[in-house]
Scaffold this motif. Structure first.
Motif, PDB file in Angstrom:
ATOM      1  N   THR A  30      19.981 -20.706  -0.220  1.00  0.00           N
ATOM      2  CA  THR A  30      20.446 -22.065  -0.499  1.00  0.00           C
ATOM      3  C   THR A  30      19.257 -22.844  -1.052  1.00  0.00           C
ATOM      4  O   THR A  30      18.097 -22.424  -0.893  1.00  0.00           O
ATOM      5  CB  THR A  30      20.948 -22.769   0.773  1.00  0.00           C
ATOM      6  OG1 THR A  30      19.826 -22.935   1.650  1.00  0.00           O
ATOM      7  CG2 THR A  30      22.050 -21.978   1.457  1.00  0.00           C
ATOM      8  N   GLN A  74      16.787 -23.553   1.626  1.00  0.00           N
ATOM      9  CA  GLN A  74      15.959 -22.390   1.985  1.00  0.00           C
ATOM     10  C   GLN A  74      14.903 -22.114   0.911  1.00  0.00           C
ATOM     11  O   GLN A  74      13.765 -21.762   1.227  1.00  0.00           O
ATOM     12  CB  GLN A  74      16.855 -21.154   2.160  1.00  0.00           C
ATOM     13  CG  GLN A  74      17.704 -21.208   3.408  1.00  0.00           C
ATOM     14  CD  GLN A  74      18.800 -20.134   3.406  1.00  0.00           C
ATOM     15  OE1 GLN A  74      19.268 -19.698   2.353  1.00  0.00           O
ATOM     16  NE2 GLN A  74      19.201 -19.716   4.600  1.00  0.00           N
ATOM     17  N   HIS A  98      21.977 -29.548   0.395  1.00  0.00           N
ATOM     18  CA  HIS A  98      20.956 -28.607   0.869  1.00  0.00           C
ATOM     19  C   HIS A  98      21.485 -27.198   1.116  1.00  0.00           C
ATOM     20  O   HIS A  98      20.750 -26.228   0.998  1.00  0.00           O
ATOM     21  CB  HIS A  98      20.291 -29.115   2.157  1.00  0.00           C
ATOM     22  CG  HIS A  98      19.493 -30.354   1.939  1.00  0.00           C
ATOM     23  ND1 HIS A  98      18.654 -30.895   2.887  1.00  0.00           N
ATOM     24  CD2 HIS A  98      19.413 -31.179   0.869  1.00  0.00           C
ATOM     25  CE1 HIS A  98      18.104 -31.991   2.413  1.00  0.00           C
ATOM     26  NE2 HIS A  98      18.553 -32.181   1.194  1.00  0.00           N
ATOM     27  N   ASN A  99      22.759 -27.106   1.497  1.00  0.00           N
ATOM     28  CA  ASN A  99      23.299 -25.778   1.828  1.00  0.00           C
ATOM     29  C   ASN A  99      24.050 -25.138   0.669  1.00  0.00           C
ATOM     30  O   ASN A  99      24.750 -24.149   0.847  1.00  0.00           O
ATOM     31  CB  ASN A  99      24.215 -25.869   3.059  1.00  0.00           C
ATOM     32  CG  ASN A  99      23.395 -26.203   4.297  1.00  0.00           C
ATOM     33  OD1 ASN A  99      22.258 -25.738   4.429  1.00  0.00           O
ATOM     34  ND2 ASN A  99      23.948 -27.029   5.174  1.00  0.00           N
ATOM     35  N   ARG A 100      23.894 -25.688  -0.497  1.00  0.00           N
ATOM     36  CA  ARG A 100      24.548 -25.095  -1.669  1.00  0.00           C
ATOM     37  C   ARG A 100      23.612 -24.063  -2.325  1.00  0.00           C
ATOM     38  O   ARG A 100      22.404 -24.088  -2.135  1.00  0.00           O
ATOM     39  CB  ARG A 100      24.874 -26.186  -2.691  1.00  0.00           C
ATOM     40  CG  ARG A 100      25.774 -27.265  -2.150  1.00  0.00           C
ATOM     41  CD  ARG A 100      27.148 -27.143  -2.784  1.00  0.00           C
ATOM     42  NE  ARG A 100      27.980 -28.241  -2.374  1.00  0.00           N
ATOM     43  CZ  ARG A 100      28.252 -29.282  -3.143  1.00  0.00           C
ATOM     44  NH1 ARG A 100      27.750 -29.363  -4.348  1.00  0.00           N
ATOM     45  NH2 ARG A 100      29.048 -30.234  -2.709  1.00  0.00           N
ATOM     46  N   TYR A 101      24.226 -23.226  -3.171  1.00  0.00           N
ATOM     47  CA  TYR A 101      23.467 -22.158  -3.843  1.00  0.00           C
ATOM     48  C   TYR A 101      23.177 -22.541  -5.302  1.00  0.00           C
ATOM     49  O   TYR A 101      23.918 -23.347  -5.899  1.00  0.00           O
ATOM     50  CB  TYR A 101      24.256 -20.847  -3.763  1.00  0.00           C
ATOM     51  CG  TYR A 101      24.267 -20.302  -2.356  1.00  0.00           C
ATOM     52  CD1 TYR A 101      23.269 -19.431  -1.924  1.00  0.00           C
ATOM     53  CD2 TYR A 101      25.243 -20.710  -1.451  1.00  0.00           C
ATOM     54  CE1 TYR A 101      23.260 -18.964  -0.619  1.00  0.00           C
ATOM     55  CE2 TYR A 101      25.241 -20.243  -0.148  1.00  0.00           C
ATOM     56  CZ  TYR A 101      24.236 -19.367   0.263  1.00  0.00           C
ATOM     57  OH  TYR A 101      24.206 -18.924   1.552  1.00  0.00           O
TER      58      TYR A 101
END
Ligand code: SF4
Length: 325
Positions: free
Chosen positions: A105, A108, A144-147
């Motif tokens: 993500t 990350q 934030h949690n998207r790719y």
């Protein structure tokens, strides 16, 4: 800006082995960069500017010369010393999507350099820093949690910049960071780099064929052609009065807003584009130079001190013959 020398580049030479023989991609390039300064590396594609950018970070081996970082020769550093230094030396690539790991993500991706270089930080501290940096580049917590594949090119480039800046590096090499983006997004990314640079005091090596963008960001400009340096100058003087004929041609090719004027202009430079496998004798630019004389085929122009802190490689720079289109 400090004048303390951060990066010292001396006669850096890079060769590539190819199916057609050895290609000298960078040929004895030298310059100094102070803390917090921004240098624009400019020239048409294939001139060696991206290879030089990688050589500065020891991402490609040198065939000659040296790169000193705060006085230390990068080529002589042990692997563990170089790994520690990587926190201070970062790069932003041209293709933002390809430069991000598709399995991570964006939160990350930006956290990763902190986890590698600052293992003492706890998860909460990392999350806070990542959140602050992503907000700084205009990406809110809902993202934030998207790719990466869910983002536009401009958004991916913001992630790339956040990832490069999260460790507050002393130097960032930006390799054509805006050339794959729409003009309006280009402007936003350039503004972001300006702000980050101002706030963190980061030095930049900004590689671009776009002289208008370089003008907005950089205090100095280094012009390359066929792997060699043609001119090195403070931006203000370079844009007002280029000394090298190639610099003049590059500047005259900067698009103008009036489409009629733009259409009426001739191509960048007439004449044969020399092969990097068989560069011309004498001055490598002579096959395209509108003011070349006989001596240009015979004598290699020295990269010599010109006015003030400027340096130029042209036999005729003192004649002030830089031709206008
Ligand atoms: S040395 Fe000669 S060919 Fe090269 S840029 Fe100067 S005038 Fe042109």
């Amino acid at each position: 800006m400090s004048t303390e020398s951060l990066l010292s580049v001396r006669d850096v030479t890079v060769d590539y082995a190819t199916g057609r023989g050895r290609l000298r991609a960078v040929d004895r390039v030298s310059f100094e960069l102070g803390a917090g300064e921004a240098l624009g590396l400019v020239g048409e594609s294939g001139c060696g500017k991206s290879t030089l950018g990688r050589a500065l970070l020891r991402l490609v081996p040198l065939a000659g010369g040296e790169v000193r970082w705060q006085g230390r020769d990068l080529a002589r550093l042990r692997r563990d010393e170089l790994r520690r230094l990587r926190a201070d030396l970062q790069i932003v690539f041209q293709d933002p999507l390809a430069s991000l790991d598709p399995r991570l993500t964006i939160g990350q991706s930006v956290a990763e350099p902190l986890e590698v270089h600052r293992p003492e930080l706890g998860r909460t501290a990392v999350r806070e820093r990542v959140g602050r940096m992503l907000a700084r580049v205009g990406l809110g917590p809902e993202l934030h949690n998207r790719y990466p594949h869910e983002f536009s090119g401009g958004q991916c480039q913001r992630v790339g910049i956040a990832r490069a800046m999260i460790l507050e590096p002393k130097l960032v090499v930006c390799d054509e960071p805006v050339s794959a983006l729409d003009v309006s997004v280009q402007g936003q990314i350039v503004e972001l780099l300006r702000e980050l640079r101002r706030d963190h005091g980061t030095a930049l090596v900004f590689i671009s064929h776009n002289l208008a963008v370089v003008r907005r960001l950089c205090e100095r400009v280094l012009v390359m052609y066929l792997g060699r340096t043609m001119e090195f100058a403070p931006s203000e003087e370079f844009y007002a009065d280029p000394l090298h004929p190639y610099s003049r041609l590059l500047l005259d090719a900067v698009p103008v807003p009036d489409p009629r004027v733009e259409r009426a202009r001739p191509p960048l430079a007439a004449g044969e584009v020399a092969s990097p496998f068989a560069p011309p004798s004498g001055c490598v630019f002579r096959t395209r130079c509108p003011v070349a004389v006989e001596a240009c085929a015979r004598d290699v122009p020295a990269f010599e001190a010109a006015t003030g802190s400027r340096r130029v490689a042209c036999l005729r720079w003192g004649d002030r013959v830089t031709a206008r289109r």
